[in-house]
Each structure stands twice: as C-alpha cells, then as structure tokens.
Motif scaffolding. Structure first.
Motif, PDB file in Angstrom:
ATOM      1  N   GLU A   1      90.949  45.954  21.998  1.00  0.00           N
ATOM      2  CA  GLU A   1      90.330  45.497  20.752  1.00  0.00           C
ATOM      3  C   GLU A   1      88.878  45.938  20.680  1.00  0.00           C
ATOM      4  N   GLU A   2      88.387  46.515  21.760  1.00  0.00           N
ATOM      5  CA  GLU A   2      87.011  47.006  21.801  1.00  0.00           C
ATOM      6  C   GLU A   2      86.896  48.310  21.026  1.00  0.00           C
ATOM      7  N   ALA A   3      85.694  48.580  20.546  1.00  0.00           N
ATOM      8  CA  ALA A   3      85.413  49.886  19.943  1.00  0.00           C
ATOM      9  C   ALA A   3      85.254  50.888  21.085  1.00  0.00           C
ATOM     10  N   PRO A   4      85.423  52.166  20.806  1.00  0.00           N
ATOM     11  CA  PRO A   4      85.267  53.154  21.870  1.00  0.00           C
ATOM     12  C   PRO A   4      83.809  53.277  22.309  1.00  0.00           C
ATOM     13  N   THR A   5      83.630  53.799  23.510  1.00  0.00           N
ATOM     14  CA  THR A   5      82.284  54.122  23.973  1.00  0.00           C
ATOM     15  C   THR A   5      81.814  55.365  23.219  1.00  0.00           C
ATOM     16  N   GLY A   6      80.563  55.693  23.348  1.00  0.00           N
ATOM     17  CA  GLY A   6      80.041  56.898  22.704  1.00  0.00           C
ATOM     18  C   GLY A   6      80.771  58.150  23.163  1.00  0.00           C
ATOM     19  N   ASP A   7      81.031  58.262  24.465  1.00  0.00           N
ATOM     20  CA  ASP A   7      81.751  59.426  24.993  1.00  0.00           C
ATOM     21  C   ASP A   7      83.186  59.475  24.478  1.00  0.00           C
TER      22      ASP A   7
ATOM     23  N   SER B   1      76.843  62.781  14.837  1.00  0.00           N
ATOM     24  CA  SER B   1      75.655  61.998  15.187  1.00  0.00           C
ATOM     25  C   SER B   1      75.539  60.750  14.311  1.00  0.00           C
ATOM     26  N   ASP B   2      75.916  60.867  13.042  1.00  0.00           N
ATOM     27  CA  ASP B   2      75.925  59.705  12.149  1.00  0.00           C
ATOM     28  C   ASP B   2      76.963  58.684  12.620  1.00  0.00           C
TER      29      ASP B   2
ATOM     30  N   LYS C   1      76.947  52.486  17.221  1.00  0.00           N
ATOM     31  CA  LYS C   1      75.990  51.764  18.048  1.00  0.00           C
ATOM     32  C   LYS C   1      75.361  50.594  17.275  1.00  0.00           C
ATOM     33  N   ALA C   2      75.101  50.796  15.993  1.00  0.00           N
ATOM     34  CA  ALA C   2      74.482  49.759  15.169  1.00  0.00           C
ATOM     35  C   ALA C   2      75.451  48.622  14.842  1.00  0.00           C
TER      36      ALA C   2
ATOM     37  N   PHE D   1      83.960  50.801  13.083  1.00  0.00           N
ATOM     38  CA  PHE D   1      85.060  51.551  13.686  1.00  0.00           C
ATOM     39  C   PHE D   1      86.378  51.149  13.032  1.00  0.00           C
ATOM     40  N   GLN D   2      87.108  52.141  12.535  1.00  0.00           N
ATOM     41  CA  GLN D   2      88.352  51.913  11.789  1.00  0.00           C
ATOM     42  C   GLN D   2      89.555  51.862  12.726  1.00  0.00           C
TER      43      GLN D   2
END
Length: 148
Positions: free
Chosen positions: A69-75, A99-100, A106-107, A112-113
């Motif tokens: 249920e977590e959003a993905p990490t940046g990587d 980048s957007d 992060k904000a 995240f869909q």
C-alpha cells in the motif's frame, strides 16, 4: 537492478501490486493477480502429476506476488517510468516529466495512482485497471524449466 537479484538462480519472478484497498479497481486487480497466481501453481502441479517427463523436469510457472500500500521509492518510480516508456501522468497525478513526478511524489505520496502492477524481472509495468494488459504481463513471465 531487480533483475540481477531475482532473475537468476531459479528465483521466482516478483510481481508487485501497488494497491489501495478502498479503490474498487485496485481490489479487483488484487483478486485477478491472486487467481492468476493460484492457477499457474495448480497447472504446474497438474503437469507434474500427469507427465512422466515432468518427473525429470520441474516447470516453475508461478510468481511471487508482492502487495504494498506504500508509494514507490524514488528509485522504484524511475524504473516504473522507464518500464512504461516515460508516461509520468499515468503514475503521478499531474506530472509532466520524470523530475516533476519525483518532486510530486516526494511532496505528497497520495499523487501516486493505483493500481499499478510491476514485473521487476522483465522490466514491465501496467498502470491502471486494464485487466487484459495485466494478464498479458503475467502470461509473459518466462517459464523456467529445471532438470532434476
């Protein structure tokens, strides 16, 4: 990166569902993936029981279903965008480029869909609830045959 860790030495393919339980489409996709995984395991068992040749060969058809249920990490997000061919708006609400998308994630991780299905081993992803595309992804998981 994930292929290096999971794609060798007979490990199962890892398929991740980024899930949101109160989202009807996400719940439907979770059920679909659970059924697909159960059927592939059952077929592998039936094949082994019905074929003399299968006594010498074990076909690994199942995949490991990872539900988060977590959003993905940046990587992970970078990989997902690459797998999707750079469609950030499908993954991060309102994102115009990578980048957007990273900045928006992060904000606020709620941008995240979900649902989003990722096969890390094959480098493939399906954003949304397109059941036929998700089944196509699952069916394309390589079948590994091991000699015993």
């Amino acid at each position: 990166m994930f292929k290096r860790f999971f794609g060798e030495h007979g490990a199962k393919n890892v398929v991740t569902l980024f899930h949101k339980p109160n989202n009807e489409a996400s719940t439907r996709i979770l059920t679909l993936l659970k059924q697909a995984n159960a059927q592939s395991v059952a077929h592998a068992t039936e094949d082994q029981a019905s074929s003399h040749q299968a006594q010498n060969e074990v076909e690994k058809t199942e995949f490991e279903l990872d539900v988060t249920e977590e959003a993905p990490t940046g990587d992970q997000l970078k990989n997902i965008l690459e797998y999707l061919g750079g469609s950030p708006g499908k993954v991060i609400q309102g994102a115009s480029d990578e980048s957007d998308a990273l900045r928006r994630l992060k904000a606020d991780s709620n941008t995240f869909q979900r649902p989003l299905v990722v096969d890390w081993n094959q480098g493939k992803a399906v954003a949304g609830e397109n059941e036929s595309e998700i089944m196509k992804l699952v069916r394309s998981i390589p079948r590994e045959t091991k000699k015993s």
